[in-house]
Structures are given as structure tokens and as C-alpha cells.
Scaffold this active site. Structure first.
Site, PDB file in Angstrom:
ATOM      1  CG  PHE A 121      39.274  52.117  26.873  1.00  0.00           C
ATOM      2  CD1 PHE A 121      39.457  53.498  26.895  1.00  0.00           C
ATOM      3  CD2 PHE A 121      39.441  51.408  28.050  1.00  0.00           C
ATOM      4  CE1 PHE A 121      39.798  54.148  28.073  1.00  0.00           C
ATOM      5  CE2 PHE A 121      39.785  52.053  29.235  1.00  0.00           C
ATOM      6  CZ  PHE A 121      39.967  53.417  29.246  1.00  0.00           C
ATOM      7  CB  ILE A 176      41.814  45.248  24.409  1.00  0.00           C
ATOM      8  CG1 ILE A 176      43.073  45.420  25.281  1.00  0.00           C
ATOM      9  CG2 ILE A 176      41.289  46.579  23.879  1.00  0.00           C
ATOM     10  CD1 ILE A 176      42.856  46.092  26.619  1.00  0.00           C
ATOM     11  N   GLY A 232      32.044  54.330  30.562  1.00  0.00           N
ATOM     12  CA  GLY A 232      31.901  52.896  30.283  1.00  0.00           C
ATOM     13  C   GLY A 232      31.035  52.216  31.336  1.00  0.00           C
ATOM     14  CD  GLU A 245      33.822  49.698  31.608  1.00  0.00           C
ATOM     15  OE1 GLU A 245      33.794  50.782  32.189  1.00  0.00           O
ATOM     16  OE2 GLU A 245      33.665  49.546  30.386  1.00  0.00           O
TER      17      GLU A 245
HETATM   18  C1  FAD Z   1      35.699  40.014  29.153  1.00  0.00           C
HETATM   19  C2  FAD Z   1      36.617  41.127  29.552  1.00  0.00           C
HETATM   20  C3  FAD Z   1      36.672  42.273  28.780  1.00  0.00           C
HETATM   21  C4  FAD Z   1      37.534  43.312  29.123  1.00  0.00           C
HETATM   22  N1  FAD Z   1      37.603  44.415  28.313  1.00  0.00           N
HETATM   23  C5  FAD Z   1      38.542  45.372  28.585  1.00  0.00           C
HETATM   24  C6  FAD Z   1      38.731  46.474  27.675  1.00  0.00           C
HETATM   25  O1  FAD Z   1      38.014  46.620  26.667  1.00  0.00           O
HETATM   26  N2  FAD Z   1      39.729  47.358  27.943  1.00  0.00           N
HETATM   27  C7  FAD Z   1      40.536  47.256  29.032  1.00  0.00           C
HETATM   28  O2  FAD Z   1      41.429  48.092  29.205  1.00  0.00           O
HETATM   29  N3  FAD Z   1      40.366  46.226  29.921  1.00  0.00           N
HETATM   30  C8  FAD Z   1      39.404  45.287  29.721  1.00  0.00           C
HETATM   31  N4  FAD Z   1      39.243  44.222  30.573  1.00  0.00           N
HETATM   32  C9  FAD Z   1      40.138  44.102  31.719  1.00  0.00           C
HETATM   33  C10 FAD Z   1      39.476  44.455  33.037  1.00  0.00           C
HETATM   34  O3  FAD Z   1      39.235  45.828  33.113  1.00  0.00           O
HETATM   35  C11 FAD Z   1      40.406  43.954  34.176  1.00  0.00           C
HETATM   36  O4  FAD Z   1      40.372  42.542  34.123  1.00  0.00           O
HETATM   37  C12 FAD Z   1      39.944  44.463  35.530  1.00  0.00           C
HETATM   38  O5  FAD Z   1      40.263  45.826  35.667  1.00  0.00           O
HETATM   39  C13 FAD Z   1      40.578  43.712  36.707  1.00  0.00           C
HETATM   40  O6  FAD Z   1      41.939  43.567  36.550  1.00  0.00           O
HETATM   41  P1  FAD Z   1      42.635  42.123  36.678  1.00  0.00           P
HETATM   42  O7  FAD Z   1      41.788  41.173  35.932  1.00  0.00           O
HETATM   43  O8  FAD Z   1      44.047  42.271  36.307  1.00  0.00           O
HETATM   44  O9  FAD Z   1      42.502  41.738  38.216  1.00  0.00           O
HETATM   45  P2  FAD Z   1      43.480  42.195  39.394  1.00  0.00           P
HETATM   46  O10 FAD Z   1      43.568  43.667  39.435  1.00  0.00           O
HETATM   47  O11 FAD Z   1      44.729  41.412  39.324  1.00  0.00           O
HETATM   48  O12 FAD Z   1      42.631  41.694  40.657  1.00  0.00           O
HETATM   49  C14 FAD Z   1      42.575  40.321  41.012  1.00  0.00           C
HETATM   50  C15 FAD Z   1      41.656  40.182  42.226  1.00  0.00           C
HETATM   51  O13 FAD Z   1      42.154  40.962  43.311  1.00  0.00           O
HETATM   52  C16 FAD Z   1      41.181  41.881  43.749  1.00  0.00           C
HETATM   53  N5  FAD Z   1      41.832  43.137  44.105  1.00  0.00           N
HETATM   54  C17 FAD Z   1      42.792  43.815  43.403  1.00  0.00           C
HETATM   55  N6  FAD Z   1      43.146  44.932  44.039  1.00  0.00           N
HETATM   56  C18 FAD Z   1      42.376  44.991  45.163  1.00  0.00           C
HETATM   57  C19 FAD Z   1      42.242  45.931  46.230  1.00  0.00           C
HETATM   58  N7  FAD Z   1      42.959  47.040  46.270  1.00  0.00           N
HETATM   59  N8  FAD Z   1      41.351  45.640  47.206  1.00  0.00           N
HETATM   60  C20 FAD Z   1      40.599  44.532  47.171  1.00  0.00           C
HETATM   61  N9  FAD Z   1      40.668  43.617  46.187  1.00  0.00           N
HETATM   62  C21 FAD Z   1      41.537  43.839  45.195  1.00  0.00           C
HETATM   63  C22 FAD Z   1      40.247  42.088  42.550  1.00  0.00           C
HETATM   64  O14 FAD Z   1      38.964  42.513  42.946  1.00  0.00           O
HETATM   65  C23 FAD Z   1      40.225  40.689  41.955  1.00  0.00           C
HETATM   66  O15 FAD Z   1      39.300  39.899  42.651  1.00  0.00           O
HETATM   67  C24 FAD Z   1      38.346  43.194  30.281  1.00  0.00           C
HETATM   68  C25 FAD Z   1      38.260  42.052  31.081  1.00  0.00           C
HETATM   69  C26 FAD Z   1      37.401  41.032  30.736  1.00  0.00           C
HETATM   70  C27 FAD Z   1      37.334  39.801  31.611  1.00  0.00           C
END
Ligand code: FAD
Length: 399
Positions: free
Chosen positions: A124, A159, A244, A366
Site C-alpha cells: 500500500f 512502504i 489497516g 497509520e
Molecule cells: C515502519 C514504517 C512502516 C510504514 N509503512 C507504510 C506503508 O506500508 N504505507 C504507507 O503509505 N506509509 C507507511 N508508513 C508511513 C507512515 O504512515 C507515515 O510515516 C506517517 O503517516 C507519518 O508521516 P510522517 O512520518 O511523514 O510524519 P509527519 O506527517 O511529517 O509528522 C511529523 C510529526 O509532526 C506531527 N504532526 C504532523 N501534523 C500534525 C498535526 N496536524 N497536528 C499535530 N501534530 C502533527 C506528527 O504527529 C509527527 O510527530 C510507514 C512508516 C513506518 C515508520
């Protein structure tokens, strides 16, 4: 009537998966983790048991189980190794359940059926380097060509199982000017021209699982591979994530249970100042919190399973379950490590370090914990309506 007991079939399923985990997963978990080895034999075993298509109807090759059963499977698998619960989340929760809901007849036969049998793995791809929590800021594009097909360009990062998946559900902007309403979903095949994938090295945890990147350069995708309508991608992604999150929350129960069992064992064995450490109230405090958090997380998961079984919207409830269960799992792993003292700080003496490392990612993916808090607060404040409903009122809670 409120009845939380498992049915005979669910109890039998729990015993079967528990046995599989005890015999096949746990004995090699340390070795696989240390070697950063994705154990395909275990994945094949899960496929043989039908677990990779647990909630997919038999007419598409799945087991047709309910969501309490899926929760049982995810909990048991994560008790063994979160790497394989992660697979369940991306393959079944995020990908296959969305194909079941939004897929055309052709897409279900061609893509869902082999996924349900586990003969092809699926991933995904939503997240990008510049788009995590803020999905609508994604930069991947899908431009429609004169023959009706789409040309996809972009980069998906973080991903799960990207390099091992034969089928990739990815999201891209068909209308880059329109924020979330400009996103569409596409089913890609790993060997399509223009797709390359690679694993991300040096992760903090989940060493025996695959997490990677997808690079799309002028990938030509037939129109029939678009999932849902053009512009429906955001809606599809949110549905996928509700599925998920359920598997992530259920899986977290397995980490809490494993940490509780290990902590009880250690607390009764380790002695200081003339008695076992389990006799000290400060140690008991950590164990008591694991018990409470296991039970409360389980209740939230079961509440959500009931909503899903009823076919009702559950964005609010699954968010609560995911937030609470994953934070509880990380807290349990942290406390388990503390109870083990130095014995918890090396994988030689105890697996608690592995549970600790693996419990960190689920409070990022997620929906980060902050995103879940924001959703719940905004719903309560009436700034957003989860499940399409007004904020929780006395009436809603009672009914
Ligand atoms: C091991 C692993 C597996 C993953 N697997 C998948 C997968 O299979 N498919 C997929 O599509 N993605 C996957 N992801 C990605 C994951 O979904 C994203 O990392 C997650 O959605 C957070 O996005 P970001 O890391 O870019 O953090 P950001 O969105 O940049 O956020 C950074 C920080 O700011 C905070 N923040 C951001 N916006 C706000 C707000 N509006 N209010 C308060 N706080 C906020 C967040 O809580 C976080 O602490 C995976 C990630 C990991 C680590």
C-alpha cells in the site's frame, strides 16, 4: 445482550494460530531479527493457513472470517514477531480489503484472488517524502494519455513490503491543483516498466520485515487498473486505513501480552534484597498497568470489531483503538525492559528489546498518536464529524 466470549470456531482458530506462532515463529524470531531476514517460509505458512485472506470471502479464495477472528490472528502473529503482523496489515488490511470494497469484477479476479490465497503479496503506497500525515500534499502524478491509460510518476517512501509485493496499490494526483479531491488510486504490478523498488536500510526496528520505497518513472497503467473513480483516491485511502488500523490495534495486544508474560516470569525469578522483585509495589505498578492496558485495548478492539462486523463506519472507534493499543504496547515494552534490568538490554538474555524496538513504529504509522488525539479532540469539539456523525453526545453513548 453483550457477549464477549469467543465462539467455538474463534477459539479453535486462536489455538491453531497460537500453535503456529509457538512452533514456527518464536523459535526463529531472534535469529531472523539479528540477521535482518524476512522469513519467506513463515509467510508461506501463513498463506497455507489462509491467514493472508482471512476476511476475504471464499468466492475470492479467502476464509470469509469475521473481524473478531482477524483480531485474534493479528494478536497472535504479533506476539510472535511484529514483522508478520505488519505484512497482515499492509497485504490484507490496507490492500486486499480495499480491493474487496472498491474493486471491479476484473480487479477482484485478477488481483484480489491471488492475494487472498497468499500466492502474490500486496503493498500500500500512500506516503511520500513530502507527504505523511498530510496525505493531500502528495506529489506523485497520474496523467491521462490519449489512449485512456495513465502515466504515473513519483516516489513512495516507507512502504511495508514494497520490494516483495507483486501488486502495489498506489495513490497519485490525477488533478494536481485539487488537494485531496485530486487523488486517484491505481493497482500496479511490480514488473511494470518504470517501477523500481528498494528496501530502506538501518531501521530502528522491524528488522525481520521489509520496508521500502517505490520509484515510478513514466509507468503506463491501463485505465482498468484504476481503483474506484477518478478523484476517489482519498476516500479509498481513508477506508483502507480504517482497515489497516484495526490490524495494528489488534496486533498491539500481542506485544502487550508477550511483555506481560515475560515480565511476570522475570519478576518471580529475579531476587533482590532477599525477595523476588515481583513483591515490590513499584514493580507491581508496571505489571498492573500492562494488565489494565491489555484489557482496555482489547475492549476497544472488540468494540470496533463489532462495528466492522455490522458494516458500520468506525473511523472514530478504530482511531481510539489504534491510538490506545499502540501506545499501551510501547509502554508495556518499555516497562518490560525496565523489569528485566540489564537482562533486557541485550537480545542475548531476553526478547524484550525486540518488542521494544518493534513497538515504536506503530505509534508513527497509520496515523501518528498526535493525529489520533487531534481527530478525537476535534470530533468532541464539533470541528469535525468522524463517521459522518456529530460529536459524541450523551444520547450517542447510551444508544
Ligand atoms: C515502519 C514504517 C512502516 C510504514 N509503512 C507504510 C506503508 O506500508 N504505507 C504507507 O503509505 N506509509 C507507511 N508508513 C508511513 C507512515 O504512515 C507515515 O510515516 C506517517 O503517516 C507519518 O508521516 P510522517 O512520518 O511523514 O510524519 P509527519 O506527517 O511529517 O509528522 C511529523 C510529526 O509532526 C506531527 N504532526 C504532523 N501534523 C500534525 C498535526 N496536524 N497536528 C499535530 N501534530 C502533527 C506528527 O504527529 C509527527 O510527530 C510507514 C512508516 C513506518 C515508520
Amino acid at each position: 445482550m453483550l457477549d464477549l466470549s469467543l465462539t467455538k470456531e474463534q477459539t479453535e482458530l486462536q489455538e491453531r494460530v497460537r500453535e503456529f506462532v509457538d512452533e514456527r515463529v518464536l523459535p526463529v524470531a531472534k535469529e531472523n531479527d539479528e540477521n535482518h531476514y524476512v522469513d519467506v517460509g513463515i509467510i508461506e505458512g501463513m498463506a497455507e493457513m489462509g491467514l493472508l485472506g482471512a476476511t476475504i470471502p471464499p468466492k475470492y479464495g479467502g476464509l470469509g472470517l469475521d473481524f473478531v477472528s482477524l483480531a485474534i490472528i493479528a494478536e497472535e502473529i504479533e506476539r510472535g514477531d511484529a514483522a508478520f503482523r505488519t505484512l497482515l496489515s499492509v497485504h490484507l488490511g490496507l490492500n486486499s480489503m480495499s480491493l474487496l470494497k472498491f474493486g471491479s469484477g476484473m480487479q477482484k479476479q485478477k488481483y484480489l484472488a491471488p492475494q487472498a490465497k497468499g500466492s502474490v503479496l500486496a503493498c500500500f503506497g500512500l506516503t511520500e517524502p513530502e507527504a505523511g500525515s498530510d496525505v493531500a500534499s502528495m506529489r506523485s502524478t497520474a496523467r491521462k494519455d490519449s489512449d485512456g491509460s495513465y502515466i504515473l510518476n513519483g516516489h513512495k517512501r516507507w512502504i511495508g513490503y514494497a520490494t516483495m509485493a507483486g501488486h502495489l496499490l498506489v495513490f497519485a494526483k490525477t488533478d494536481p491543483e485539487a488537494a485531496h479531491k485530486g487523488i486517484s488510486a491505481f493497482i500496479l504490478e511490480q514488473d511494470m516498466d518504470g517501477i523500481t523498488t528498494r528496501d530502506i536500510p538501518n531501521k530502528l526496528g522491524l528488522w525481520s520485515s521489509s520496508t521500502g520505497e517505490i520509484f515510478m518513472q513514466d509507468v503506463r497503467v491501463p485505465e482498468e487498473n484504476r481503483l474506484g473513480e477518478e478523484g476517489e483516491g482519498f476516500k479509498i485511502a481513508m477506508y483502507s486505513i480504517d482497515m489497516g488500523r484495526f490490524t495494528v490495534a489488534s496486533g498491539a495486544l500481542g506485544t502487550i501480552k508477550a511483555c506481560l508474560d515475560l515480565s511476570v516470569e522475570r519478576a518471580k525469578k529475579r531476587r533482590t534484597f532477599g525477595q523476588e522483585i515481583g513483591r515490590y509495589q513499584l514493580v507491581q505498578d508496571m505489571i498492573a498497568k500492562m494488565v489494565l492496558n491489555y484489557e482496555t485495548s482489547r475492549l476497544l478492539v472488540l468494540q470496533d470489531a463489532w462495528l466492522k462486523n455490522e458494516g458500520r463506519r468506525d473511523t472514530r472507534e478504530v482511531s481510539l483503538a489504534k491510538w490506545h493499543a499502540t501506545e499501551s504496547a510501547f509502554a508495556a515494552a518499555n516497562d518490560a525492559l525496565q523489569i528485566h534490568g540489564n537482562a533486557g538490554y541485550s537480545d542475548e538474555e531476553s526478547p524484550v528489546g525486540r518488542y521494544f524496538r518493534n513497538a515504536r513504529a506503530p505509534i508513527i504509522y497509520e496515523g501518528t498518536t498526535q493525529i489520533h488525539k487531534m481527530m478525537q479532540a476535534e470530533h468532541a469539539l464539533g470541528y469535525r464529524h468522524l463517521n459522518g456523525r456529530s460529536p459524541a453526545t450523551k444520547k450517542e453513548i447510551i444508544s
